[in-house]
Design an enzyme around this catalytic site. Structure first.
Site, PDB file in Angstrom:
ATOM      1  N   GLY A  15      13.787  59.363  17.078  1.00 36.70           N
ATOM      2  CA  GLY A  15      14.579  58.986  18.249  1.00 36.70           C
ATOM      3  C   GLY A  15      14.694  57.492  18.480  1.00 36.70           C
ATOM      4  N   HIS A 116      25.747  57.878  10.996  1.00 36.98           N
ATOM      5  CA  HIS A 116      25.324  58.173   9.616  1.00 36.98           C
ATOM      6  C   HIS A 116      25.131  56.861   8.855  1.00 36.98           C
ATOM      7  CE1 HIS A 116      24.677  60.415   5.995  1.00 36.98           C
ATOM      8  NE2 HIS A 116      25.638  59.769   5.381  1.00 36.98           N
TER       9      HIS A 116
HETATM   10  C1  GRF Z   1      18.803  57.633  11.303  1.00 43.02           C
HETATM   11  O1  GRF Z   1      18.708  56.868  10.105  1.00 43.02           O
HETATM   12  C2  GRF Z   1      20.090  58.404  11.297  1.00 43.02           C
HETATM   13  O2  GRF Z   1      21.195  57.687  10.820  1.00 43.02           O
HETATM   14  C3  GRF Z   1      19.734  59.513  10.350  1.00 43.02           C
HETATM   15  O3  GRF Z   1      18.436  59.908  10.776  1.00 43.02           O
HETATM   16  C4  GRF Z   1      17.795  58.761  11.311  1.00 43.02           C
HETATM   17  C5  GRF Z   1      17.381  59.089  12.721  1.00 43.02           C
HETATM   18  O4  GRF Z   1      16.468  58.145  13.131  1.00 43.02           O
HETATM   19  N1  GRF Z   1      20.658  60.614  10.419  1.00 43.02           N
HETATM   20  P1  GRF Z   1      15.919  58.218  14.652  1.00 43.02           P
HETATM   21  O5  GRF Z   1      15.442  59.645  14.881  1.00 43.02           O
HETATM   22  O6  GRF Z   1      17.049  57.861  15.563  1.00 43.02           O
HETATM   23  O7  GRF Z   1      14.809  57.210  14.664  1.00 43.02           O
END
Ligand code: GRF
Length: 210
Positions: A15, A116
């Site tokens: 998160g 993404h």
């Molecule tokens: C991020 O790199 C997002 O782009 C990918 O998963 C990760 C999530 O990170 N889909 P977080 O949970 O927001 O720290």
């Protein structure tokens, strides 16, 4: 008093991107309200981040549906029903690791965006950062990037809201590159959210009708 746009953020992991949105609201950078944080994983630290600042959370796993032999569409329909109760203006997928079908997306046309860590048409799906890093090592690519796009049933596709090119640094470790990518994500997810909300203000109907 103009009501603040209501955001719902869907997560599955640490998160840190949710935290970027929380900070932007708390710092007065983004004039919106995070009405709900949803996770499909109980252990997602993002749930604790929401709890820490008093944002309502909703843990909604797929497993009970799988055990009951129910479809992903049923899960998606029930999730859409629940989120609809909050009348969100914008739903943000921030590390949400469950592909949402049109059953869900059709309930929120033009209101679901996804972060993404790759450029359009490159490295869609999981492990994008590492795959891009490896492709650079083999000379297949000389840059990668990050995007926020409108969610469509096809994974990591859909019209782009904002994207940023990220260049590789000679000799940089994967860990350092990942750190740089995540830091860039934190800025981009706030920028993209603000961009969509501002667009909504241009067409207030889309913000007000809910
Ligand atoms: C991020 O790199 C997002 O782009 C990918 O998963 C990760 C999530 O990170 N889909 P977080 O949970 O927001 O720290």
């Amino acid at each position: 008093m103009q009501e603040k746009p209501r955001l719902i953020v869907l997560i599955s992991g640490s998160g840190s991107n949710l935290q970027a949105l929380i900070d932007a609201v708390q710092d007065g950078i983004m004039d919106a309200e995070i009405a709900l944080v949803v996770s499909n994983r109980r252990t997602a630290y993002g749930l604790q981040r929401a709890d820490q600042v008093g944002i309502e959370t909703f843990y909604f796993p797929f497993k009970p549906y799988r055990i009951a032999g129910q479809s992903r569409e049923q899960y998606d329909a029930d999730l859409a029903m629940k989120l609809g109760e909050y009348k969100p203006h914008l739903i943000i997928l921030a590390g949400w690791m469950h592909v949402l079908s049109s059953t869900f997306l059709n309930q929120f046309p033009g209101q679901v965006i996804n972060l993404h860590p790759a450029l359009p048409g490159q490295f869609d799906g999981v492990g994008a950062i590492q795959r891009a890093y490896e492709a650079y090592q083999t000379g297949e690519v000389d840059h990668t990037g990050i995007m926020v796009h409108y969610a469509v049933p096809e994974v990591d596709a859909g019209p782009v809201v904002v994207q940023r090119t990220m260049h590789f640094l000679e000799g940089e470790s994967l860990e350092d590159f990942e750190m740089r990518m995540h830091t860039a994500e934190h800025g981009l997810i706030v920028e993209a959210t603000q961009c969509v909300l501002d667009a909504g203000r241009i067409y207030p109907r889309s913000l007000e009708e809910k």
